[in-house]
Scaffold this motif. Structure first.
Motif, PDB file in Angstrom:
ATOM      1  N   SER A  90      39.145  42.146  50.966  1.00  0.00           N
ATOM      2  CA  SER A  90      38.718  43.718  50.499  1.00  0.00           C
ATOM      3  C   SER A  90      40.045  44.571  50.425  1.00  0.00           C
ATOM      4  CB  SER A  90      37.708  44.063  51.532  1.00  0.00           C
ATOM      5  OG  SER A  90      38.312  44.190  53.016  1.00  0.00           O
ATOM      6  N   SER A  91      41.144  43.988  51.081  1.00  0.00           N
ATOM      7  CA  SER A  91      42.336  44.845  51.026  1.00  0.00           C
ATOM      8  C   SER A  91      43.091  44.790  49.816  1.00  0.00           C
ATOM      9  CB  SER A  91      43.263  44.288  52.166  1.00  0.00           C
ATOM     10  OG  SER A  91      43.702  42.986  51.661  1.00  0.00           O
ATOM     11  N   LEU A  92      42.495  43.566  48.812  1.00  0.00           N
ATOM     12  CA  LEU A  92      43.069  43.642  47.438  1.00  0.00           C
ATOM     13  C   LEU A  92      42.293  44.547  46.653  1.00  0.00           C
ATOM     14  CD1 LEU A  92      44.028  39.972  47.137  1.00  0.00           C
ATOM     15  CD2 LEU A  92      45.656  41.824  47.010  1.00  0.00           C
ATOM     16  N   ARG A  93      41.062  44.870  46.739  1.00  0.00           N
ATOM     17  CA  ARG A  93      39.699  45.087  45.924  1.00  0.00           C
ATOM     18  C   ARG A  93      39.928  46.885  46.296  1.00  0.00           C
ATOM     19  NH1 ARG A  93      34.497  41.320  46.209  1.00  0.00           N
ATOM     20  NH2 ARG A  93      34.100  42.893  44.360  1.00  0.00           N
ATOM     21  N   ARG A  94      41.017  47.630  46.087  1.00  0.00           N
ATOM     22  CA  ARG A  94      40.758  48.949  46.279  1.00  0.00           C
ATOM     23  C   ARG A  94      41.798  49.466  45.285  1.00  0.00           C
ATOM     24  NH1 ARG A  94      45.256  51.440  48.007  1.00  0.00           N
ATOM     25  NH2 ARG A  94      46.627  50.328  49.627  1.00  0.00           N
ATOM     26  N   PRO A  95      41.553  50.728  45.186  1.00  0.00           N
ATOM     27  CA  PRO A  95      42.376  51.308  43.944  1.00  0.00           C
ATOM     28  C   PRO A  95      43.756  51.385  44.354  1.00  0.00           C
ATOM     29  CG  PRO A  95      40.656  52.907  44.721  1.00  0.00           C
ATOM     30  CD  PRO A  95      40.592  51.761  45.407  1.00  0.00           C
ATOM     31  N   GLY A  96      44.596  51.266  43.560  1.00  0.00           N
ATOM     32  CA  GLY A  96      46.185  51.089  43.885  1.00  0.00           C
ATOM     33  C   GLY A  96      46.540  49.469  43.819  1.00  0.00           C
ATOM     34  N   ARG A  97      45.498  48.579  43.920  1.00  0.00           N
ATOM     35  CA  ARG A  97      45.591  47.074  44.155  1.00  0.00           C
ATOM     36  C   ARG A  97      44.984  46.613  42.812  1.00  0.00           C
ATOM     37  NH1 ARG A  97      45.689  46.950  50.422  1.00  0.00           N
ATOM     38  NH2 ARG A  97      47.681  47.993  50.585  1.00  0.00           N
ATOM     39  N   LEU A  98      43.838  46.134  43.151  1.00  0.00           N
ATOM     40  CA  LEU A  98      42.865  45.485  41.902  1.00  0.00           C
ATOM     41  C   LEU A  98      41.965  46.910  41.621  1.00  0.00           C
ATOM     42  CD1 LEU A  98      42.077  41.889  42.971  1.00  0.00           C
ATOM     43  CD2 LEU A  98      43.716  42.659  40.965  1.00  0.00           C
ATOM     44  N   ASP A  99      42.720  47.839  40.848  1.00  0.00           N
ATOM     45  CA  ASP A  99      41.869  48.946  40.515  1.00  0.00           C
ATOM     46  C   ASP A  99      40.395  48.769  40.055  1.00  0.00           C
ATOM     47  OD1 ASP A  99      44.831  49.319  40.298  1.00  0.00           O
ATOM     48  OD2 ASP A  99      44.226  51.199  40.728  1.00  0.00           O
ATOM     49  N   MET A 100      40.451  48.064  38.939  1.00  0.00           N
ATOM     50  CA  MET A 100      39.089  47.943  38.059  1.00  0.00           C
ATOM     51  C   MET A 100      38.296  46.524  38.169  1.00  0.00           C
ATOM     52  SD  MET A 100      39.823  50.619  35.092  1.00  0.00           S
ATOM     53  CE  MET A 100      38.028  50.975  34.861  1.00  0.00           C
ATOM     54  N   GLU A 101      37.312  46.323  38.210  1.00  0.00           N
ATOM     55  CA  GLU A 101      36.683  45.104  38.187  1.00  0.00           C
ATOM     56  C   GLU A 101      35.732  45.132  37.077  1.00  0.00           C
ATOM     57  OE1 GLU A 101      34.794  44.331  42.018  1.00  0.00           O
ATOM     58  OE2 GLU A 101      36.792  44.526  43.268  1.00  0.00           O
ATOM     59  N   PHE A 102      35.918  43.841  36.515  1.00  0.00           N
ATOM     60  CA  PHE A 102      34.748  43.889  35.126  1.00  0.00           C
ATOM     61  C   PHE A 102      34.073  42.602  35.453  1.00  0.00           C
ATOM     62  CE2 PHE A 102      38.267  46.307  33.628  1.00  0.00           C
ATOM     63  CZ  PHE A 102      37.445  47.343  32.838  1.00  0.00           C
ATOM     64  N   GLU A 103      32.653  42.635  35.543  1.00  0.00           N
ATOM     65  CA  GLU A 103      31.827  41.345  35.719  1.00  0.00           C
ATOM     66  C   GLU A 103      31.827  40.626  34.364  1.00  0.00           C
ATOM     67  OE1 GLU A 103      27.731  39.569  37.409  1.00  0.00           O
ATOM     68  OE2 GLU A 103      27.931  41.845  37.209  1.00  0.00           O
ATOM     69  N   ILE A 104      32.172  39.244  34.206  1.00  0.00           N
ATOM     70  CA  ILE A 104      31.781  38.517  32.986  1.00  0.00           C
ATOM     71  C   ILE A 104      30.692  37.933  33.379  1.00  0.00           C
ATOM     72  CG2 ILE A 104      32.963  36.833  31.316  1.00  0.00           C
ATOM     73  CD1 ILE A 104      34.712  39.515  31.939  1.00  0.00           C
ATOM     74  N   TYR A 105      29.637  38.236  32.975  1.00  0.00           N
ATOM     75  CA  TYR A 105      28.205  37.824  33.461  1.00  0.00           C
ATOM     76  C   TYR A 105      27.665  36.778  32.356  1.00  0.00           C
ATOM     77  CZ  TYR A 105      27.329  41.559  29.898  1.00  0.00           C
ATOM     78  OH  TYR A 105      27.469  42.381  28.709  1.00  0.00           O
ATOM     79  N   VAL A 106      26.621  36.192  32.720  1.00  0.00           N
ATOM     80  CA  VAL A 106      26.010  35.088  32.279  1.00  0.00           C
ATOM     81  C   VAL A 106      25.649  35.696  30.864  1.00  0.00           C
ATOM     82  CG1 VAL A 106      24.239  33.235  32.017  1.00  0.00           C
ATOM     83  CG2 VAL A 106      25.400  33.711  34.319  1.00  0.00           C
ATOM     84  N   PRO A 107      25.707  35.117  29.853  1.00  0.00           N
ATOM     85  CA  PRO A 107      25.309  35.615  28.305  1.00  0.00           C
ATOM     86  C   PRO A 107      23.814  35.723  28.159  1.00  0.00           C
ATOM     87  CG  PRO A 107      26.314  33.378  27.923  1.00  0.00           C
ATOM     88  CD  PRO A 107      26.569  33.445  29.446  1.00  0.00           C
TER      89      PRO A 107
END
Length: 795
Positions: free
Chosen positions: A416-433
């Motif tokens: 979780s320390s990486l998944r916050r603004p300033g580090r990994l700011d944005m997350e995109f889910e590449i979902y099952v088509p």
């Protein structure tokens, strides 16, 4: 053959014709092939002070005490008599040559048991491939002093950059050794053995002479010209001193590392156009396309989704379009057991990216590089995570245009320390088509394949490939191509055209290809159809409503503002086709079917049983639309507080709680239908039976007359029966029988016929009467009463 021999060398004989010296045991063999070939010999001999022999592995336990194993790797061991005949002094440089390799070793005598052999340590043989036929002689050529030796690293074990420490090791371990271009050397480095190949040696001669015989590509030609029967040779030998400069060539070529291995284009990716557009916008801001927002740029993007969905391909596509310096980091490339080495490599990558900004760092599988912190995390994992967090913060404090793109198939394992603004700011889910996305992906793939498929065929394939990701569709096309090639080879006599993939090939490929997410849980579903099950029309209709309607007519549920059925519970006496109906549902619906057995979910380890339930539902959501079938659900969803384990303390209650959470918890169930069956509905916890969980509760009772008639028709259509057998009579005589008991009765009648005559071709009425006396109804009245009471209460 001369009978005379030297008094000092009694074990050797000399041939009068060819003047070869050979061991006494090889005299008869030599007489058949005199003179022996100097290219492909079958027995050892000495000619013109050159020994022609074969290599053997020297046993290091035979070493004298004053010689270390490292020294032995630079020695060639031959017998004392051989050294005398070849005029080789003990401890002098000796040329060892095979068909493709020429090295210089130090001569050392060994015991006379290996009179004619040439012994080298296993390390020396494997390093320069010195096995097989070998020639040895004293080194009589001029040995030049090496001013600079250029080497390149071999094998998988690598060191990212040359250091002063490594340079000192190379100097120390190779001082006073003699080399030729093409030789391999091995040096120890922090527990690893680094192997290098010499590609160029610069001596103190003129530049013109230096350019000769130092090109590694010309080395093979020099081997062809080598003539060890004379003191001179065309291979140039050089001695390394402590002052010799060692240069390590960077074979990876950093300029090439900054360019992706393969240029991807957006046109090659189907189905994810909107998602790629969103990621493009974020990247454009970060690499300073819009200078007014440079102080609020995104520093990190996380792409997550199932394996094979296309995360790396999408990331590489966007990176290729940006046309900036790119640094790809794989955890396997930089991971090291040495303390601080992994962190150092990460720092190097980030510092290079900052110095060559604008640039992009691509972190593949970031969850394996630094897993989420837990009580079981190692110190090494904690240090790597802390280093990565620090590097992200340094990026934020600098004004350089550096973007980090990370990918993972397990987002829950990223700390979780990486998944916050300033580090990994944005997350995109590449979902099952979705089906439309799969059709787009298939259309892109089929552009590269000669095929005869129409638009309708592509739509049909996309609708039948539930849960397939991009990699699965690629594999499906590969199997279809294999089928097309095999079919073309059979028809080659009648057709000379190139093979083309047809719909028939894809139909075959679909029967052998499953979604990658189903590899661990996929089962072989028997080919049972609705027509194989007699009666049960109400149950069949309910299951079709629960499974087929939400899939084929989703708009009607939206129009009426209702949600599709979450689950169906079938209860009734044993042998009334509950499990068989589930098998037919799996076959007829063509959906991904997960069959769950209660005992497989239970574990003695705390938390493992609940995790197994979560995994089942996660996989079902991943390959949706899908069906989860739980047979004998009373074993999993038994009433709480009724077991001896105490309230809330036993595994069964924890599994039930997890099951309830999955059915209507925070995480949406999606297009997943739960189908359950039980013989004891009164034992199931009431929380599982409320609407919204197991919505439809259907009683599968003893078959009535019409159902029994259909069962007999289905069973007897493949059975040769006499004309006197009346199905109506059988129906009237089997009141209270279950479907399984009716089938057993028909089977018993057939066995009675075989017992009378093994060549029987017909089953008579007497056989059925005998079977009726043997097979009797076994469903007790008390159990029927339990079902009736539950039906009146629940329905």
């Amino acid at each position: 053959m001369s009978a005379k021999s030297r008094k000092s060398l009694p074990l050797w004989q000399q041939c009068d014709r060819c003047q070869c010296a050979l061991a006494q045991k090889d005299v008869s063999l030599h007489e058949e092939k005199c003179p022996p070939s100097t290219e492909n010999w079958d027995h050892p001999f000495i000619h013109n002070r050159v020994l022609y022999s074969t290599t053997e592995v020297f046993q290091t336990q035979e070493l004298p005490k004053r010689i270390s194993e490292r020294d032995a790797n630079d020695m060639v061991f031959v017998s004392q008599f051989t050294l005398q005949l070849c005029e080789i002094a003990i401890g002098s440089p000796t040329v060892v040559a095979t068909k493709d390799e020429v090295v210089v070793k130090t001569a050392w005598p060994t015991n006379d048991k290996s009179l004619t052999s040439v012994s080298l340590t296993r390390h020396a043989i494997e390093l320069n491939n010195l096995s097989g036929l070998v020639k040895i002689c004293s080194l009589t050529s001029d040995v030049h002093i090496a001013k600079e030796i250029v080497i390149t690293q071999q094998g998988k074990r690598s060191v990212s950059d040359a250091s002063v420490e490594l340079d000192n090791i190379l100097k120390y371990f190779n001082e006073h050794k003699i080399f030729a271009v093409g030789n391999r050397i091995s040096v120890p480095y922090y527990g690893k053995k680094l192997v290098y190949k010499i590609v160029q040696i610069k001596g103190e001669e003129s530049k013109k002479k230096q350019s000769e015989a130092v090109d590694v590509n010309e080395l093979s030609k020099a081997f062809e010209d080598i003539n060890l029967t004379t003191p001179s040779t065309k291979v140039a030998f050089y001695k390394a001193l402590y002052t010799t400069k060692w240069t390590i060539l960077d074979t990876a070529d950093k300029n090439k590392e900054n360019v992706p291995k393969k240029r991807y284009k957006v046109e090659d990716i189907g189905g994810y156009d909107d998602l790629i557009s969103k990621i493009r916008d974020v990247v454009a801001i970060d690499i300073d396309r819009y200078r007014s927002f440079e102080h609020f740029s995104v520093k990190g993007i996380l792409l997550y989704g199932p394996s094979g969905v296309g995360k790396s391909m999408i990331a590489n596509t966007i990176v290729s379009e940006c046309n900036v310096n790119t640094y790809t980091v794989h955890s396997s490339d930089i991971y090291s057991k040495s303390v601080g080495e992994t962190e150092g490599k990460l720092r190097e990558v980030f510092s290079e990216a900052i110095s060559s900004a604008p640039s992009i760092i691509l972190l593949e599988d970031v969850d394996s590089l630094c897993p989420r912190r837990s009580s079981s995390s190692t110190d090494h994992e904690k240090r790597v995570l802390a280093q990565l967090v620090t590097l992200f913060d340094d990026l934020q404090s600098t004004s350089s245009n550096v973007l980090v793109v990370a990918t993972t198939a397990k987002s829950d394992l990223v700390d979780s320390s990486l998944r916050r603004p300033g580090r990994l700011d944005m997350e995109f889910e590449i979902y099952v088509p979705t089906p439309n996305m799969r059709a787009d992906i298939l259309a892109k793939l089929l552009k590269k394949i000669p095929n005869t498929l129409s638009h309708e065929d592509v739509q049909s394939i996309s609708s039948d490939t539930h849960g397939f990701v991009g990699a699965d569709l690629y594999g499906l096309c590969s199997k279809a191509i294999i089928s097309a090639v095999k079919r073309h080879q059979k028809d080659k006599a009648t057709s000379d055209d190139e093979p083309k993939v047809t719909m028939t090939d894809f139909r075959y490929a679909l029967t052998t290809t499953n979604p990658s997410a189903m590899k661990e849980v996929v089962i072989e579903v028997p080919n049972v159809r609705w027509s194989d099950i007699g009666g049960q029309k109400k149950l069949k209709e309910k299951l079709k409503q629960a499974v087929d309607w939400p899939l084929n007519h989703p708009e009607v549920f939206v129009r009426l503002g209702i949600e599709p059925c979450r689950g169906v519970l079938m209860f009734g006496p044993p042998g009334c086709s509950k499990t068989m109906i589930a098998k037919a549902l799996a076959t007829e619906s063509k959906l991904n079917f997960l069959n769950i057995k209660g005992p497989e979910l239970f574990s003695k380890w705390v938390g493992e049983s609940e995790r197994a339930v979560r995994e089942v539902f996660r996989k079902a959501r991943q390959v949706a639309p899908s069906i989860i079938f739980i047979d004998e659900i009373d074993a999993l969803g038994g009433e709480r507080g009724s077991s001896s384990g105490g309230s809330g303390s036993n595994v069964q209650e924890r599994v039930l709680a997890q099951l309830l959470t999955e059915l209507d918890g925070v995480t949406a169930l999606g297009n997943v239908t739960l189908v359950a069956a039980t013989n004891r509905p009164d034992k199931i916890d009431s929380a599982l039976l409320r609407p919204g969980r197991l919505d439809h509760i259907i009683y599968v009772g003893l078959p009535d007359e019409e159902t029994r008639r259909e069962i007999f028709n289905i069973k007897l259509r493949n059975m040769p029966i006499a004309e006197e057998v009346n199905i109506a009579d059988l129906v009237s005589q089997t009141g209270g029988y279950t479907g399984a008991e009716i089938q057993a009765m028909c089977h018993e009648a057939g066995m009675k016929a075989l017992q009378e005559d093994l060549k029987a071709i017909v089953v008579t009425k007497e056989h059925f009467n005998a079977a009726l006396r043997t097979i009797t109804p076994r469903t007790p009245i008390s159990l029927i009463k339990i079902y009736e009471d539950f039906k009146n209460k629940a329905l």
